[in-house]
Design a protein around this motif. Structure first.
Motif, short mmCIF file in Angstrom:
data_model
loop_
_atom_site.label_atom_id
_atom_site.label_comp_id
_atom_site.label_asym_id
_atom_site.label_seq_id
_atom_site.Cartn_x
_atom_site.Cartn_y
_atom_site.Cartn_z
N ARG A 138 57.39 53.99 49.86
CA ARG A 138 57.82 55.38 49.91
C ARG A 138 59.01 55.50 50.87
N MET A 141 62.20 60.36 50.17
CA MET A 141 61.80 60.90 48.89
C MET A 141 62.55 62.15 48.46
N GLY A 145 63.03 62.03 44.67
CA GLY A 145 61.90 62.71 44.04
C GLY A 145 60.62 61.99 44.39
N GLU A 146 60.34 60.90 43.75
CA GLU A 146 59.14 60.17 44.09
C GLU A 146 59.26 58.73 43.63
N ASP A 148 57.91 56.91 41.42
CA ASP A 148 58.03 56.64 39.99
C ASP A 148 59.48 56.75 39.53
N THR A 201 49.08 54.50 54.50
CA THR A 201 49.26 55.07 53.17
C THR A 201 49.57 53.95 52.20
N ARG A 202 48.89 53.92 51.10
CA ARG A 202 49.16 52.86 50.15
C ARG A 202 49.73 53.46 48.87
N GLY A 204 50.97 53.31 44.96
CA GLY A 204 50.69 52.60 43.71
C GLY A 204 49.40 51.81 43.69
N ARG A 205 48.31 52.41 44.09
CA ARG A 205 47.05 51.68 43.99
C ARG A 205 46.53 51.70 42.56
N TYR A 206 47.28 52.33 41.69
CA TYR A 206 46.86 52.43 40.30
C TYR A 206 47.72 51.53 39.42
N ARG A 208 50.04 49.97 36.93
CA ARG A 208 51.18 50.55 36.22
C ARG A 208 51.13 50.27 34.72
N GLY A 211 46.91 52.45 34.21
CA GLY A 211 46.53 53.63 34.99
C GLY A 211 45.20 53.53 35.72
N GLU A 213 42.34 52.20 38.41
CA GLU A 213 42.47 51.87 39.83
C GLU A 213 42.45 50.35 40.02
N TRP A 358 57.33 62.70 56.12
CA TRP A 358 56.81 61.34 56.12
C TRP A 358 56.28 60.91 57.49
N ASP A 361 52.74 60.44 57.48
CA ASP A 361 52.19 59.28 56.78
C ASP A 361 52.24 58.02 57.65
#
Lengths: 443, 239
Positions: A138, A141, A145-146, A148, A201-202, A204-206, A208, A211, A213, A358, A361
């Motif tokens: 991160r 941002m 944006g973010e 992704d 803070t982690r 993208g624990r999902y 890609r 989707g 976990e 941030w 975070d």
């Protein structure tokens, strides 16, 4: 003709900005682009061997400079945007600094770190033969944006370099997933558990891909670690370049491909940077022992655990731009057993990101530590940083809300700690370095 | 006595330092001797909303928000009952949008929880800015916005009037929604640390909802107020 005119004008501009004592190197490149819009295509065509692009949130500058150090130690001529000016004009400036007055670039390699959002623009003008991606955290941002969005920008750039050899940090699922569709990919990573146990803070624990976990056997730091998806089977790739026998008590060292590497710098994250550089150099056919020797010659950049001595006290100066690199810097501070005074400097200029959310975070709670004798906040957003310290549970009697960096440094140096540790974000880097050098010269 | 906070899907809805809001409620309670407990709610856990004094819903990336939405829709009735009964709920950014009727994207329309009569449509650009609001109830409120959606709040009471920045949609000059004991907003910052008045209002609502005395011991907020004032001075008073 336009090319030569652009080269001359830009060389003059580079000289001019050096005379003015400016560190930024994007202005001359902007000038060249106005005179000759396709200057980069023309100049980069002269590179004899590889054009290397280095992308990623953290470690770009270090990795890129490690690579160019190893290449230069081998006697190669290297174009490199060393000071981290990593948008289109900065890359142009790097080429023109290297070119002859007739606009010839007699170099074997170009090592180019690129801003994630601008890589797709730079790749309209040149096509890298090799690409290194360090990690995706991160960062700034309010600009992207973010995360992704950042990844989609990188994918767009990758689509323009389908034949490039891709060298990826396999321990980062976000980075590793970029290799799934690419035909020529190599991975580096660390299979042994470093046992850092940072609570952060982690991203993208999902997965890609599907989707779901991701499951982790362990984390190294951030979302880096040993992961797999139990639904679609996406998992950490076995690295071709696997860092082993790691020591990081002070200067870091490790083994890779049965070669021992000693680095002249501190910080766990530098193992990843060095692994990236090692992987790249190996794909160039450089002897492994020579890569190790070259890495030993690497000189740290401004604000990468840089050391100054002011009034007989050691001041350790570090740049951190986002939660991941801040948490790393905090790790460095609390691993130091000596007592110290700490300064955190936060700006919110465009290159820093205008949003300072941030800060929440970052695991500043970890700085609640007996070895720290005082806490000073500095920079444009020193007052925000003071709030963050207060809610991290730090004793407000030990806090000073500063803002005048010279004074803040002097106060910390006069503090009761044995050392001073400073962490600042991007636009405070050069101005603070200047003050530190002046204070060192005065004392 | 312990105030209980449910932090919904902190692994997915954790953009832009919103965790700072929870840190702030905890600390401001702790400094007054009020105990708190924060339960992070993950995945498919079932939540008994009546157990909680505050439900916090943050913002996530578009992708992550879609993952969360289905889980929340499954609990629509329970969340609605909690809010109508005066339960305290704070929602930021994506969490705010989810409370409305829908979020209309270019190709699809994502239904929301219908707790608020608000509608969100995706805009061409992201609205990114420091923000200063004026509110009758809280005085000035400072924060930072970063959103692609434009939210229209119909007859709802806004959190405040925009005096710097864009707000809900960049047009009508309002930001956020106040409804019963719900505070919903686009503001990050994190929002609560630099707005201690708002933080204490939430703590008061939590105590009142439990039927406990809600007179809060005053705290020394000099550090918070200085950071708040810095934003107002820089963007509104142009000092």
């Amino acid at each position: 003709m336009r090319k030569i005119l652009a080269v001359w004008a830009t060389k003059l501009a580079i000289l001019g900005s050096k005379l003015l004592g400016k560190n930024g190197s994007s202005m001359p490149g902007s000038l060249a682009l106005k005179i000759c819009p396709d200057i980069l295509t023309r100049l980069s065509g002269d590179i004899k061997k590889d054009i290397i692009a280095v992308w990623g949130t953290n470690g770009k500058t270090t990795t890129n400079n490690m690579i160019s150090t190893v290449l230069e130690e081998q006697g190669y001529k290297v174009v490199c945007n060393k000071v981290g000016s990593n948008m289109l004009p900065g890359v142009v400036t790097a080429f023109i600094s290297f070119s002859s007055l007739t606009g010839k670039v007699k170099a074997d390699y170009a090592c180019l770190e690129m801003d994630e959002a601008y890589a797709r623009i730079i790749l309209q003008y040149l096509t890298p033969t090799k690409i290194v991606i360090t990690n995706l955290f991160r960062d700034q941002m309010d600009r992207y944006g973010e995360i992704d969005t950042t990844i989609s920008y990188i994918q767009m750039a990758l689509d323009k370099a389908k034949d490039a050899v891709l060298i990826l940090n396999g321990d980062d699922p976000l980075t590793a997933s970029l290799g799934l569709k690419h035909k020529n990919t190599r991975y580096y990573g660390i299979t042994e558990n470093l046992g850092l146990n940072l609570n952060e803070t982690r991203e993208g624990r999902y997965c890609r891909v599907c989707g779901n976990e991701l499951k982790y056997d362990f984390y190294q730091y951030g979302q880096l670690g040993k992961y797999h998806c139990s639904k679609c089977g996406f998992s950490r790739p076995m690295p071709q370049y696997d860092g082993k026998n790691i020591t990081a008590d002070d200067y870091v060292s490790f083994d890779v491909c049965d070669t021992h590497v000693d680095l002249p710098c501190k910080g766990i994250y530098n193992i990843y940077n060095a692994l990236a550089a090692f992987s790249f150099c190996d794909t160039c056919g450089i002897e492994k022992q020579d890569i190790a020797k070259g890495l030993q010659k690497y000189k740290g950049q401004v604000g990468r655990m840089e050391e100054f001595t002011i009034k007989g006290k050691l001041v350790v100066f570090n740049l951190a731009k986002n939660p991941a690199s801040f948490n790393q810097s905090i790790g460095n501070i609390i691993n130091e057993k000596r007592t110290k005074d700490v300064i955190i400097g936060i700006n919110d200029n465009d290159p820093d990101g205008n949003d300072v959310s941030w800060l929440w975070d970052v695991d500043f709670e970890k700085l609640n530590n007996d070895t720290i004798t005082s806490y000073t906040t500095s920079g444009i957003r020193s007052k925000d940083m003071a709030v963050r310290f207060k809610y991290a549970g730090i004793d407000t009697d030990k806090m000073t809300v500063g803002g005048d960096m010279r004074q803040d440094i002097l106060n910390a140096v006069n503090g009761s700690g044995e050392r001073v540790y400073m962490v600042v974000n991007y636009t405070l880097l050069f101005s603070t370095k200047k003050i530190l050098s002046e204070l060192e010269a005065e004392s | 006595m312990k105030l209980k906070i449910a932090h919904l899907y902190p692994d997915l809805l954790n953009l832009y330092g919103d965790i700072g809001n929870i840190t702030t409620i905890r600390k401001r309670c702790e400094w007054r001797g009020i105990q708190t407990q924060v339960d992070s709610i993950y995945g498919n856990e079932k939540i008994n909303f009546t157990d909680y004094d505050l439900v916090f819903l943050g913002g996530g990336s578009d992708r992550e928000q879609l993952l969360v939405r289905d889980k929340l829709i499954a609990m629509k009735k329970e969340i609605s009952a909690y809010v109508e009964d005066g339960g305290v709920l704070a929602a930021v950014c994506g969490g705010y949008q989810l409370l409305g009727s829908y979020y209309k994207l270019e190709k699809e329309t994502i239904p929301g929880l219908e707790i608020l009569n608000i509608q969100t449509e995706v805009g061409e650009t992201r609205l990114i800015s420091n923000v200063v609001l004026e509110s009758e109830k809280f005085g000035t409120i400072v924060g930072f916005e970063n959103h692609g959606g434009r939210t229209y709040i119909n007859d709802h009471t806004p959190l405040g009037k925009v005096i710097y920045g864009n707000g809900n949609n960049g047009k009508d000059g309002f930001e956020g929604v106040l409804y019963k004991n719900v505070i919903a907003t686009y503001l990050h910052g994190a929002l609560l640390p630099k707005n201690p008045v708002l933080s204490d209002y939430i703590i008061k609502m939590m105590l009142e909802q439990r039927g406990l005395p809600s007179d809060l011991k005053p705290l020394d907020d000099t550090i918070e107020e200085n950071a708040h004032k810095y934003v107002v001075d820089r963007f509104v008073n142009k000092n």
